[in-house]
Write a protein that holds these residues in place. Sequence first.
Motif, PDB file in Angstrom:
ATOM      1  N   ALA A  23       0.834  -1.206   0.000  1.00  0.00           N
ATOM      2  CA  ALA A  23       0.000   0.000   0.000  1.00  0.00           C
ATOM      3  C   ALA A  23       0.869   1.256   0.000  1.00  0.00           C
ATOM      4  O   ALA A  23       0.586   2.225  -0.723  1.00  0.00           O
ATOM      5  CB  ALA A  23      -0.937  -0.002   1.209  1.00  0.00           C
ATOM      6  N   THR A  24       1.940   1.235   0.783  1.00  0.00           N
ATOM      7  CA  THR A  24       2.858   2.370   0.817  1.00  0.00           C
ATOM      8  C   THR A  24       3.515   2.583  -0.538  1.00  0.00           C
ATOM      9  O   THR A  24       3.645   3.719  -1.016  1.00  0.00           O
ATOM     10  CB  THR A  24       3.929   2.156   1.896  1.00  0.00           C
ATOM     11  OG1 THR A  24       3.274   1.932   3.141  1.00  0.00           O
ATOM     12  CG2 THR A  24       4.852   3.344   2.006  1.00  0.00           C
ATOM     13  N   PHE A  25       3.917   1.496  -1.189  1.00  0.00           N
ATOM     14  CA  PHE A  25       4.523   1.586  -2.519  1.00  0.00           C
ATOM     15  C   PHE A  25       3.548   2.173  -3.534  1.00  0.00           C
ATOM     16  O   PHE A  25       3.913   3.051  -4.321  1.00  0.00           O
ATOM     17  CB  PHE A  25       4.992   0.205  -2.977  1.00  0.00           C
ATOM     18  CG  PHE A  25       5.429   0.185  -4.413  1.00  0.00           C
ATOM     19  CD1 PHE A  25       6.662   0.695  -4.775  1.00  0.00           C
ATOM     20  CD2 PHE A  25       4.617  -0.330  -5.400  1.00  0.00           C
ATOM     21  CE1 PHE A  25       7.078   0.697  -6.085  1.00  0.00           C
ATOM     22  CE2 PHE A  25       5.011  -0.333  -6.712  1.00  0.00           C
ATOM     23  CZ  PHE A  25       6.249   0.179  -7.065  1.00  0.00           C
ATOM     24  N   VAL A  26       2.314   1.700  -3.523  1.00  0.00           N
ATOM     25  CA  VAL A  26       1.318   2.191  -4.491  1.00  0.00           C
ATOM     26  C   VAL A  26       1.050   3.674  -4.272  1.00  0.00           C
ATOM     27  O   VAL A  26       0.992   4.456  -5.237  1.00  0.00           O
ATOM     28  CB  VAL A  26       0.022   1.361  -4.397  1.00  0.00           C
ATOM     29  CG1 VAL A  26      -1.109   2.005  -5.185  1.00  0.00           C
ATOM     30  CG2 VAL A  26       0.274  -0.058  -4.890  1.00  0.00           C
ATOM     31  N   ILE A  27       0.917   4.089  -3.032  1.00  0.00           N
ATOM     32  CA  ILE A  27       0.688   5.504  -2.741  1.00  0.00           C
ATOM     33  C   ILE A  27       1.884   6.334  -3.211  1.00  0.00           C
ATOM     34  O   ILE A  27       1.720   7.398  -3.815  1.00  0.00           O
ATOM     35  CB  ILE A  27       0.407   5.712  -1.239  1.00  0.00           C
ATOM     36  CG1 ILE A  27      -0.941   5.104  -0.878  1.00  0.00           C
ATOM     37  CG2 ILE A  27       0.457   7.186  -0.869  1.00  0.00           C
ATOM     38  CD1 ILE A  27      -1.205   5.007   0.607  1.00  0.00           C
ATOM     39  N   GLY A  28       3.088   5.858  -2.958  1.00  0.00           N
ATOM     40  CA  GLY A  28       4.293   6.568  -3.410  1.00  0.00           C
ATOM     41  C   GLY A  28       4.380   6.648  -4.927  1.00  0.00           C
ATOM     42  O   GLY A  28       4.754   7.677  -5.484  1.00  0.00           O
ATOM     43  N   ALA A  29       4.037   5.550  -5.607  1.00  0.00           N
ATOM     44  CA  ALA A  29       4.073   5.549  -7.074  1.00  0.00           C
ATOM     45  C   ALA A  29       3.042   6.523  -7.650  1.00  0.00           C
ATOM     46  O   ALA A  29       3.324   7.228  -8.624  1.00  0.00           O
ATOM     47  CB  ALA A  29       3.828   4.139  -7.611  1.00  0.00           C
ATOM     48  N   LEU A  30       1.876   6.570  -7.044  1.00  0.00           N
ATOM     49  CA  LEU A  30       0.847   7.514  -7.510  1.00  0.00           C
ATOM     50  C   LEU A  30       1.295   8.954  -7.298  1.00  0.00           C
ATOM     51  O   LEU A  30       1.121   9.809  -8.178  1.00  0.00           O
ATOM     52  CB  LEU A  30      -0.480   7.254  -6.798  1.00  0.00           C
ATOM     53  CG  LEU A  30      -1.201   5.970  -7.198  1.00  0.00           C
ATOM     54  CD1 LEU A  30      -2.413   5.751  -6.296  1.00  0.00           C
ATOM     55  CD2 LEU A  30      -1.623   6.017  -8.652  1.00  0.00           C
ATOM     56  N   CYS A  31       1.866   9.234  -6.144  1.00  0.00           N
ATOM     57  CA  CYS A  31       2.364  10.588  -5.885  1.00  0.00           C
ATOM     58  C   CYS A  31       3.489  10.948  -6.853  1.00  0.00           C
ATOM     59  O   CYS A  31       3.525  12.059  -7.384  1.00  0.00           O
ATOM     60  CB  CYS A  31       2.869  10.704  -4.453  1.00  0.00           C
ATOM     61  SG  CYS A  31       1.566  10.661  -3.224  1.00  0.00           S
ATOM     62  N   GLY A  32       4.399  10.023  -7.081  1.00  0.00           N
ATOM     63  CA  GLY A  32       5.474  10.267  -8.043  1.00  0.00           C
ATOM     64  C   GLY A  32       4.936  10.503  -9.438  1.00  0.00           C
ATOM     65  O   GLY A  32       5.417  11.362 -10.177  1.00  0.00           O
ATOM     66  N   GLY A  33       3.925   9.724  -9.819  1.00  0.00           N
ATOM     67  CA  GLY A  33       3.324   9.901 -11.137  1.00  0.00           C
ATOM     68  C   GLY A  33       2.638  11.244 -11.293  1.00  0.00           C
ATOM     69  O   GLY A  33       2.684  11.869 -12.348  1.00  0.00           O
ATOM     70  N   ILE A  34       2.011  11.707 -10.231  1.00  0.00           N
ATOM     71  CA  ILE A  34       1.324  12.995 -10.284  1.00  0.00           C
ATOM     72  C   ILE A  34       2.339  14.145 -10.360  1.00  0.00           C
ATOM     73  O   ILE A  34       2.205  15.056 -11.167  1.00  0.00           O
ATOM     74  CB  ILE A  34       0.406  13.171  -9.067  1.00  0.00           C
ATOM     75  CG1 ILE A  34      -0.778  12.213  -9.178  1.00  0.00           C
ATOM     76  CG2 ILE A  34      -0.064  14.606  -8.926  1.00  0.00           C
ATOM     77  CD1 ILE A  34      -1.627  12.121  -7.926  1.00  0.00           C
ATOM     78  N   PHE A  35       3.370  14.091  -9.524  1.00  0.00           N
ATOM     79  CA  PHE A  35       4.303  15.212  -9.434  1.00  0.00           C
ATOM     80  C   PHE A  35       5.343  15.240 -10.558  1.00  0.00           C
ATOM     81  O   PHE A  35       5.850  16.288 -10.896  1.00  0.00           O
ATOM     82  CB  PHE A  35       5.012  15.209  -8.093  1.00  0.00           C
ATOM     83  CG  PHE A  35       4.109  15.561  -6.938  1.00  0.00           C
ATOM     84  CD1 PHE A  35       3.427  16.758  -6.922  1.00  0.00           C
ATOM     85  CD2 PHE A  35       3.934  14.677  -5.904  1.00  0.00           C
ATOM     86  CE1 PHE A  35       2.596  17.083  -5.883  1.00  0.00           C
ATOM     87  CE2 PHE A  35       3.099  14.991  -4.843  1.00  0.00           C
ATOM     88  CZ  PHE A  35       2.426  16.196  -4.830  1.00  0.00           C
TER      89      PHE A  35
END
Length: 80
Positions: A62-74
Motif C-alpha cells: 500500500a505504501t509503494f502504491v501511494i508513493g508511485a501515484l504521488c510520483g506519477g502525479i508530481f
Amino acid sequence: MSYREAPSSRKAGARSRLTPARITGGVLAILAVVFIFENTQKVRIRLLIPEVTMPLYLGLLATFVIGALCGGIFFRRSSR
C-alpha cells in the motif's frame, strides 16, 4: 538490400526480446514474490486514529502504491 529483403532469423528475434530491462523486471518480480511469501506475519499499523492488523507485505505494498501515484502525479511529463 533493403530492410524488407533482409533475411530474418528466429534466434535474433528471440535475443531482441530479452532486453536488459525485461531481465531486470523479471528478476524484480521474482524477488517481490519471494518477499511476499517471507513476510506474511501480521503486524499492527496505526492509521492516524484506527489501528489495523494486516500482513506486513500488504502494508508495504500500500505504501509503494501511494508513493508511485504521488510520483506519477508530481513528475509526469506535460503533453506539450
